[in-house]
Design a protein around this motif. Structure first.
Motif, PDB file in Angstrom:
ATOM      1  N   LEU A  10     -20.170 -22.605   3.399  1.00 60.54           N
ATOM      2  CA  LEU A  10     -19.908 -21.641   4.452  1.00 60.54           C
ATOM      3  C   LEU A  10     -20.594 -20.510   4.537  1.00 60.54           C
ATOM      4  N   GLY A  11     -20.994 -19.904   3.047  1.00 59.56           N
ATOM      5  CA  GLY A  11     -21.234 -19.155   2.704  1.00 59.56           C
ATOM      6  C   GLY A  11     -21.249 -18.480   0.781  1.00 59.56           C
ATOM      7  N   GLU A  12     -22.151 -17.544   0.991  1.00 58.22           N
ATOM      8  CA  GLU A  12     -21.254 -17.194  -1.048  1.00 58.22           C
ATOM      9  C   GLU A  12     -21.274 -15.883  -1.268  1.00 58.22           C
ATOM     10  N   TYR A  13     -19.814 -15.154  -1.321  1.00 65.06           N
ATOM     11  CA  TYR A  13     -19.674 -14.130  -1.866  1.00 65.06           C
ATOM     12  C   TYR A  13     -19.685 -13.445  -3.525  1.00 65.06           C
ATOM     13  N   ARG A  14     -19.419 -11.883  -3.825  1.00 66.59           N
ATOM     14  CA  ARG A  14     -19.599 -11.854  -4.890  1.00 66.59           C
ATOM     15  C   ARG A  14     -18.635 -11.254  -5.012  1.00 66.59           C
ATOM     16  N   PRO A  15     -17.932 -11.443  -5.509  1.00 61.74           N
ATOM     17  CA  PRO A  15     -16.367 -10.355  -5.393  1.00 61.74           C
ATOM     18  C   PRO A  15     -16.536  -9.640  -7.074  1.00 61.74           C
ATOM     19  N   PHE A  16     -16.773  -8.705  -7.773  1.00 61.20           N
ATOM     20  CA  PHE A  16     -16.526  -8.417  -9.183  1.00 61.20           C
ATOM     21  C   PHE A  16     -18.310  -9.118  -9.388  1.00 61.20           C
ATOM     22  N   GLY A  17     -19.247  -9.036  -8.481  1.00 60.16           N
ATOM     23  CA  GLY A  17     -20.494  -9.380  -9.100  1.00 60.16           C
ATOM     24  C   GLY A  17     -20.345 -10.880  -9.448  1.00 60.16           C
ATOM     25  N   SER A  18     -19.447 -11.799  -9.085  1.00 61.53           N
ATOM     26  CA  SER A  18     -19.060 -13.180  -9.633  1.00 61.53           C
ATOM     27  C   SER A  18     -19.620 -14.138  -7.727  1.00 61.53           C
TER      28      SER A  18
END
Length: 232
Positions: A10-18
């Motif tokens: 579905l997607g890739e997310y980067r909270p805190f750059g992770s």
């Protein structure tokens, strides 16, 4: 919504750059014959658990969730799906048992005809998805589990925004306790540290559903109290 019950990114997310990936797969209305191939991938303990689930719809959700996690992790680790096995913490939170890869963390959620997987190698992750039906005890749940500030924001919101805000708050709370491993017993607790110790990302997994990711800020190795069903 994807068709054929095939897993998709579905997607890739980067909270805190992770990096956190979210994968989804559609779930049939009931436990249909086409799920037999997926069920055959389950470890015998998982198969026994599936057999104990009373309703065919809930059994389909369980099988698709485990299959989604097993197939995605197998590709990530470049191993056969049959080599992927899961353990669980004392509170029931699943984790990758074999092949041993402690940096990988994942979490599952399902609602209606969709199952979702969150996967990261940088921290602890929780995910929750919910069908946005109007047939919920919004007032009772908000009064019992929201913080005072959350309740005030929800109860004073305009009519158009109230339902969306309720689901935004509830999915964040559920994803948080799934990330920490505390489980639903802590869903009404004071979840301090948002923005510093943990962060959240709302998303729409499919039309008619609300979703939220929570990632705990990566820190030194976190020791789980493990219950390994394969060490018997």
């Amino acid at each position: 919504m994807n068709t054929g019950h095939t897993e998709q990114l579905l997607g890739e997310y980067r909270p805190f750059g992770s990096a956190v990936q979210v994968w989804t797969a559609s779930v049939p209305k009931s436990y249909e014959p086409e799920l037999e191939d997926r069920a055959a991938e389950l470890h015998p303990d998982e198969g026994a658990q599936a057999a104990r689930i009373a309703t065919r719809a809930a059994r389909a959700q369980y099988v698709m969730g485990r299959s989604l996690a097993r197939r995605v992790l197998a590709r990530r680790l470049r191993v056969a799906a049959s080599r992927v096995r899961f353990g669980s913490t004392a509170a029931g939170r699943p984790y990758l048992c074999e092949p041993r890869c402690p940096e990988i963390d994942f979490n599952l959620s399902h609602s209606g005809r969709l199952t979702a997987l969150a996967l990261t190698c940088e921290g602890r992750v929780g995910i929750d998805i919910e069908e946005t039906t109007e047939k919920r005890d919004f007032e009772g749940i908000a009064a019992g589990f929201f913080s005072p500030s959350e309740y005030d924001r929800w109860s004073t919101a305009g009519a158009v925004d109230r339902t969306a805000l309720w689901y935004r708050t509830w999915t964040r709370r559920e994803a948080f306790v799934k990330a920490t491993g505390a489980g639903l017993r802590d869903i009404g607790g004071d979840h301090h540290g948002r923005g510093s110790a943990w962060t959240d990302i709302p998303f729409e997994p499919a039309p008619g559903l609300a979703g939220c990711l929570v990632l705990l800020r990566p820190s030194p190795p976190f020791t789980l109290r493990e219950v390994n069903p394969y060490d018997r």
